[in-house]
Design a protein around this motif. Sequence first.
Motif, PDB file in Angstrom:
ATOM      1  N   ILE A 114       0.843  -1.197   0.000  1.00  0.00           N
ATOM      2  CA  ILE A 114       0.000   0.000   0.000  1.00  0.00           C
ATOM      3  C   ILE A 114       0.878   1.246   0.000  1.00  0.00           C
ATOM      4  N   GLY A 115       1.902   1.263   0.826  1.00  0.00           N
ATOM      5  CA  GLY A 115       2.813   2.400   0.846  1.00  0.00           C
ATOM      6  C   GLY A 115       3.440   2.663  -0.502  1.00  0.00           C
ATOM      7  N   ALA A 116       3.694   1.585  -1.267  1.00  0.00           N
ATOM      8  CA  ALA A 116       4.285   1.740  -2.596  1.00  0.00           C
ATOM      9  C   ALA A 116       3.348   2.454  -3.556  1.00  0.00           C
ATOM     10  N   ARG A 117       2.046   2.398  -3.280  1.00  0.00           N
ATOM     11  CA  ARG A 117       1.067   3.065  -4.143  1.00  0.00           C
ATOM     12  C   ARG A 117       0.871   4.537  -3.791  1.00  0.00           C
ATOM     13  N   VAL A 118       1.322   4.965  -2.633  1.00  0.00           N
ATOM     14  CA  VAL A 118       1.147   6.367  -2.242  1.00  0.00           C
ATOM     15  C   VAL A 118       2.094   7.221  -3.076  1.00  0.00           C
ATOM     16  N   ALA A 119       1.533   8.045  -3.928  1.00  0.00           N
ATOM     17  CA  ALA A 119       2.329   8.874  -4.831  1.00  0.00           C
ATOM     18  C   ALA A 119       2.588  10.262  -4.263  1.00  0.00           C
ATOM     19  N   ARG A 120       1.563  10.821  -3.597  1.00  0.00           N
ATOM     20  CA  ARG A 120       1.655  12.194  -3.101  1.00  0.00           C
ATOM     21  C   ARG A 120       0.969  12.304  -1.751  1.00  0.00           C
ATOM     22  N   ALA A 121       1.434  13.257  -0.963  1.00  0.00           N
ATOM     23  CA  ALA A 121       0.814  13.536   0.326  1.00  0.00           C
ATOM     24  C   ALA A 121       0.898  15.030   0.605  1.00  0.00           C
ATOM     25  N   VAL A 122      -0.200  15.596   1.080  1.00  0.00           N
ATOM     26  CA  VAL A 122      -0.216  17.002   1.490  1.00  0.00           C
ATOM     27  C   VAL A 122      -0.655  17.056   2.944  1.00  0.00           C
ATOM     28  N   ALA A 123       0.270  17.413   3.807  1.00  0.00           N
ATOM     29  CA  ALA A 123      -0.010  17.584   5.231  1.00  0.00           C
ATOM     30  C   ALA A 123      -0.425  19.037   5.445  1.00  0.00           C
ATOM     31  N   ILE A 124      -1.702  19.252   5.748  1.00  0.00           N
ATOM     32  CA  ILE A 124      -2.258  20.591   5.877  1.00  0.00           C
ATOM     33  C   ILE A 124      -2.217  21.012   7.345  1.00  0.00           C
ATOM     34  N   SER A 125      -1.528  22.111   7.628  1.00  0.00           N
ATOM     35  CA  SER A 125      -1.385  22.601   9.011  1.00  0.00           C
ATOM     36  C   SER A 125      -0.989  21.465   9.947  1.00  0.00           C
ATOM     37  N   PRO A 126       0.066  20.729   9.619  1.00  0.00           N
ATOM     38  CA  PRO A 126       0.381  19.521  10.388  1.00  0.00           C
ATOM     39  C   PRO A 126       0.960  19.825  11.764  1.00  0.00           C
ATOM     40  N   VAL A 127       0.672  18.958  12.712  1.00  0.00           N
ATOM     41  CA  VAL A 127       1.407  18.935  13.980  1.00  0.00           C
ATOM     42  C   VAL A 127       2.509  17.904  13.769  1.00  0.00           C
ATOM     43  N   SER A 128       3.682  18.366  13.422  1.00  0.00           N
ATOM     44  CA  SER A 128       4.754  17.470  13.002  1.00  0.00           C
ATOM     45  C   SER A 128       5.711  17.093  14.124  1.00  0.00           C
ATOM     46  N   ASP A 129       5.698  17.846  15.208  1.00  0.00           N
ATOM     47  CA  ASP A 129       6.509  17.549  16.392  1.00  0.00           C
ATOM     48  C   ASP A 129       5.579  17.551  17.594  1.00  0.00           C
ATOM     49  N   LEU A 130       5.366  16.386  18.191  1.00  0.00           N
ATOM     50  CA  LEU A 130       4.413  16.257  19.298  1.00  0.00           C
ATOM     51  C   LEU A 130       5.013  16.647  20.639  1.00  0.00           C
ATOM     52  N   ARG A 131       6.309  16.813  20.714  1.00  0.00           N
ATOM     53  CA  ARG A 131       6.930  17.116  22.013  1.00  0.00           C
ATOM     54  C   ARG A 131       6.422  18.411  22.640  1.00  0.00           C
ATOM     55  N   PRO A 132       6.126  19.477  21.852  1.00  0.00           N
ATOM     56  CA  PRO A 132       5.584  20.685  22.488  1.00  0.00           C
ATOM     57  C   PRO A 132       4.217  20.487  23.138  1.00  0.00           C
ATOM     58  N   LEU A 133       3.532  19.390  22.827  1.00  0.00           N
ATOM     59  CA  LEU A 133       2.213  19.145  23.405  1.00  0.00           C
ATOM     60  C   LEU A 133       2.288  18.544  24.804  1.00  0.00           C
TER      61      LEU A 133
END
Length: 264
Positions: A158-177
Amino acid sequence: MSKTREALDLEYENGGFILDAESYPPRWEAAAEAFRNSTACDLDVAYGDHARERYDLFFPEAAPKGLMVFIHGGYWKARSKEDWSHFAGGGVAAGWAVAMIGYPLAPDRRISQITASVAAAITAAAARVSGPIAVSGHSAGGHLTARMSMPDVLPAQIGARVARAVAISPVSDLRPLLPLTMNETLHLDQEEAETESPVLGQPLAHIAITSLVGAEERPAFLDQARWLSEAWHCDHVILPGRHHFDVIDPLLDPESRLMRALLA
């Protein structure tokens, strides 16, 4: 001087800084219901045992070009897939099948378990739609979008089929939470905050990834989007005039910059 918890909480508060914020949820819900009633779809398809382990799948008029995925936000503890159905509109208009992912919420599930649920949902939806997969998500869903772009989260085929990804307003680092009041619900500890933070890992090399945020968002979200682009050396898009609630509106338009990044 260290910041108080109240000051730290405020950094991740969105609605209080958006004009007429309370009007957005009822408008979303009404538009979502109208879209479900007017578009070919399969609703509440189970992919697991939990009552929220369900997805909705919307279909274009012709054979789908592929599968677009949208993962909703709500800080992993609020909202549901039914609130966002109409945001499948741009993908359906572009000829893609669109899966709107539901998932269990905190405190019932930890974030790492939510990640696993979303991966299971995408796997189940991908079994029904051939072709490439494009993953998008907003806020907490932006975090989950980034996680789906990393090794050993989705099954390899399934991962091999993922061509593109758009992370909109992502929380990319959880440590500040970790010190925030919301963590009384999320139950993050240091280890999970690190293992679930995309900025501390790397994506699958074949996926074209965009970290997208609105120019009028809170500084913390501007930082989070930038951190992801810096860590992953991926595209970084700042949409002029957009705040945290309307930054997803371009999903409605198949010709928008967001949708071109996702489905090109």
